[in-house]
Design a protein around this motif. Structure first.
Motif, PDB file in Angstrom:
ATOM      1  N   MET A 135      -9.052  31.638  -3.809  1.00 38.11           N
ATOM      2  CA  MET A 135      -9.418  30.551  -4.701  1.00 38.11           C
ATOM      3  C   MET A 135      -9.068  30.931  -6.144  1.00 38.11           C
TER       4      MET A 135
ATOM      5  N   SER B  37      -7.222  25.461  -7.939  1.00 43.18           N
ATOM      6  CA  SER B  37      -5.818  25.168  -7.638  1.00 43.18           C
ATOM      7  C   SER B  37      -5.536  24.984  -6.149  1.00 43.18           C
ATOM      8  N   THR B  38      -6.271  25.661  -5.292  1.00 43.27           N
ATOM      9  CA  THR B  38      -5.986  25.583  -3.858  1.00 43.27           C
ATOM     10  C   THR B  38      -6.324  24.207  -3.291  1.00 43.27           C
ATOM     11  N   THR B  39      -7.489  23.695  -3.622  1.00 46.34           N
ATOM     12  CA  THR B  39      -7.948  22.417  -3.075  1.00 46.34           C
ATOM     13  C   THR B  39      -7.613  21.227  -3.972  1.00 46.34           C
TER      14      THR B  39
END
Length: 315
Positions: A1, A21-23
């Motif tokens: 994450m 940034s991931t989700t």
């Protein structure tokens, strides 16, 4: 994450954006406009859902009179004619509701908040804002108010408020949050709502409490053809309750969890605006007009504080 907090312009307003940034999960905060959350987006599966309805432009946001996403302190909802009696003294607040009949929604709306803290950790990021109330008209008390917004790696968005009495006299205090929720592009009539209450507050024609009555509906209940503008006494047997806003067509449920118990969020307002394109779900620490009735009202002695949290998740 990977979390970050960035600053950006929204017209003449400056925003803080917490994002992961991931989700793609993100919230957008405007400190100088009452510390409101202008946008909140959370992911389920491949879709990132925008969950808050707020005015779309800086000018319309500044001119908003519907309290979209506003923090309501030291009182929420209406005080009839702006008058209240506290510890034997009578007070007159500014009558700021449309039509000038009542005082409504507190004293921190549209005020410029200070940025106290920006914190980024591996599993979360947060922004803390504050505003000091110092003897305004009708509320001759000194109370420091703060709100902490935290976005977690597991998708939780948490709002935590705190109020500390810095004055020498006891101060009345009530807090509420006033978000309008959306689920995709559907109208509210397509949704169901699960309200954690068996008791509804009975209002007079001025939306002031006059008693209580049973709230007997199927749970969850369809919003279709129902017009809510009500305050509920929540079922506070445990330390929290959860309101659910459900879209079966999209297979998503927005959960709004509020802390309950002594001094916490033991009331809830639900409102369906005439456009039927959103639903306001407003956790409150006290009943409407608690400055007069005392129902749920927190009384802060010198140096004492009160706090509580509201948690949003999308499943």
């Amino acid at each position: 994450m990977s979390f970050e907090i960035i600053e950006q312009q929204f017209g003449e307003l400056t925003e803080l954006v917490i994002q992961e940034s991931t989700t793609g999960n993100r919230c957008v905060i405007i400190p100088e406009l009452g510390g409101i959350v202008r946008q909140l987006s959370l992911r389920k599966g491949i879709t990132l859902f925008s969950l808050l309805k707020t005015p779309p432009t800086p000018d319309s946001l500044l001119a908003d009179t519907k309290s979209a996403s506003e923090l309501l302190f030291p009182f929420a909802s209406r005080i009839p004619d702006g008058k209240y009696k506290f510890l034997g003294k009578e007070y007159q607040l500014v009558k700021n509701e449309t039509g000038n009949l009542n005082a409504i929604h507190g004293l921190v709306r549209k005020q410029s908040f200070n940025i106290e803290e920006q914190d980024i950790q591996a599993d979360r990021a947060s922004v803390k804002l504050s505003y000091s109330i110092n003897n305004p008209e009708g509320y001759p008390f000194a109370v420091d108010f703060s709100v902490l917004y935290t976005l977690h790696a597991d998708g939780r968005f948490v709002l935590t408020y705190e109020a500390i009495n810095q004055g020498n006299e006891p101060a009345p205090a009530m807090f509420g949050w006033h978000p309008y929720f959306v689920l995709g592009n559907e109208q509210a009539d397509a949704w169901k709502i699960n309200i954690p209450s068996d008791e509804i507050v009975d209002f007079d024609n001025n939306q002031i409490p006059v008693g209580r009555k049973p709230f007997l509906v199927e749970k969850p209940t369809k919003i279709y053809q129902k017009a809510f503008d009500n305050c509920f006494v929540v079922n506070a047997a445990s330390d929290s309750v959860t309101t659910e806003l459900i879209s079966e067509n999209q297979d998503i449920t927005l959960r709004i969890k509020q802390e309950t118990g002594e001094g916490k969020f033991n009331y809830l307002v639900v409102y369906t605006p005439p456009a039927r394109d959103c639903v306001a779900i407003e956790p409150l620490t006290a009943n409407v007009d608690s400055f007069n009735s005392g129902e749920g009202l927190n009384i802060l002695a010198h140096g004492k504080s009160i706090s509580g949290s509201i948690t949003l998740t999308l499943v």
